[in-house]
Scaffold this motif. Sequence first.
Motif, PDB file in Angstrom:
ATOM      1  N   PRO A  17       6.493  -3.878   7.144  1.00 32.67           N
ATOM      2  CA  PRO A  17       5.269  -4.676   7.238  1.00 32.67           C
ATOM      3  C   PRO A  17       4.125  -3.771   7.715  1.00 32.67           C
ATOM      4  N   THR A  18       2.947  -3.968   7.130  1.00 34.26           N
ATOM      5  CA  THR A  18       1.825  -3.068   7.402  1.00 34.26           C
ATOM      6  C   THR A  18       1.530  -2.950   8.898  1.00 34.26           C
TER       7      THR A  18
ATOM      8  N   VAL B  61       2.705  -4.884   3.003  1.00 30.69           N
ATOM      9  CA  VAL B  61       3.757  -3.891   3.227  1.00 30.69           C
ATOM     10  C   VAL B  61       3.132  -2.525   2.987  1.00 30.69           C
ATOM     11  N   THR B  62       3.544  -1.532   3.777  1.00 32.45           N
ATOM     12  CA  THR B  62       3.044  -0.166   3.565  1.00 32.45           C
ATOM     13  C   THR B  62       4.223   0.787   3.400  1.00 32.45           C
ATOM     14  N   MET B  63       4.073   1.685   2.425  1.00 30.56           N
ATOM     15  CA  MET B  63       5.067   2.746   2.211  1.00 30.56           C
ATOM     16  C   MET B  63       4.379   4.076   2.520  1.00 30.56           C
ATOM     17  N   PHE B  64       5.036   4.906   3.302  1.00 30.73           N
ATOM     18  CA  PHE B  64       4.456   6.210   3.644  1.00 30.73           C
ATOM     19  C   PHE B  64       5.291   7.322   2.993  1.00 30.73           C
TER      20      PHE B  64
ATOM     21  N   ALA C  50       0.856  -1.192   0.000  1.00 25.60           N
ATOM     22  CA  ALA C  50       0.000   0.000   0.000  1.00 25.60           C
ATOM     23  C   ALA C  50       0.889   1.238   0.000  1.00 25.60           C
ATOM     24  N   LEU C  51       0.537   2.211  -0.842  1.00 24.65           N
ATOM     25  CA  LEU C  51       1.232   3.496  -0.859  1.00 24.65           C
ATOM     26  C   LEU C  51       0.305   4.504  -0.198  1.00 24.65           C
TER      27      LEU C  51
END
Length: 278
Positions: A256-257, A242-245, A61-62
């Motif tokens: 990891p989210t 996985v999350t990217m901020f 997720a972005l």
Amino acid sequence: MDEVLKPNVDSARIESVLHQLDPDVDRPAHVIATEGLNLHFGSKSILSGVNMDFTRGTITALIGPTGSGKSTFLRTLNRMNDRVVGFRHEGDVRLDGCSIWDPGEDLLTLRRRVGMLFQRPNPFPMSIKDNVVSGVRAHRIAKGKQLDVVAEIRLREVGLWDAVKDRLGDSPYRLSGGQQQLLCLARALAVGPEVLLLDEPTSALDPLSTESVEELLRRLTPALSLIVVTHNLGQARRVSDVTMFFHDGRLVEYGPTDQVFERPRESDTARYVNGLMG
Ligand SMILES: Nc1ncnc2c1ncn2[C@@H]1O[C@H](COP(=O)(O)OP(=O)(O)OP(=O)(O)O)[C@@H](O)[C@H]1O
Ligand SMILES: [Mg+2]
């Protein structure tokens, strides 16, 4: 043969057609990776120094405030920004180790391998069936009667088959918004992408359609690597591994989210995931 051990005829048929269409269906995990990626529009820096690996079978997720460069980053991964006036990049994006800007890289092949689903459903002005198989036809992956099989497989895969099987020749514009988005997803899947880029794919949909798309995204892994831009933090938590901020022109944090949401390392991430930053 013992009744219980008999293969399911439908799934065996589907598997065999998929293998014919895509002999690489069992290929090992592919990676799309960015290396020191800097993105600019004119003199304005949008993102800098993004290093990230995306592996097969992972949903990423972005997230980030409006204007933080999520769409720009996503669109760079299949060269959708190349023709946008003022767009420039430094660094690289590698698919299977090869630069997507390598002069030997064919753009059509890249877009086949790295597909995209947009925020608003955008069916083509052609029949429902032709929408699903348009890319398959263009890439000469299948022809004639095979196209009917491909259309059925993909429409079943996205859960639309029962709703449209008696009107495959009709216009897609009479379908609901959610159904149109599923049709676009069937079209994107039909050419056998390895990576699928999704830019706020459910923001124009009602909660029930959103739920069907989210379920489908989960089912598509482990075959695909999915990269999803979303403003819906609940959705990021529900679907992604996985999350990217992104914030302030950079990738602030990824992981990891669960970690990013529950134990963020950076204070900006904490503020954003706790709803304290717009
Ligand atoms: N074609 C363009 N020309 C010039 N600047 C652009 C262009 N497209 C986007 N930008 C700028 O790049 C920055 C990042 O935009 P982008 O659309 O990637 O953000 P985003 O994170 O997707 O935002 P949102 O959540 O609102 O969709 C913004 O400042 C935007 O104004
Ligand atoms: Mg955007």
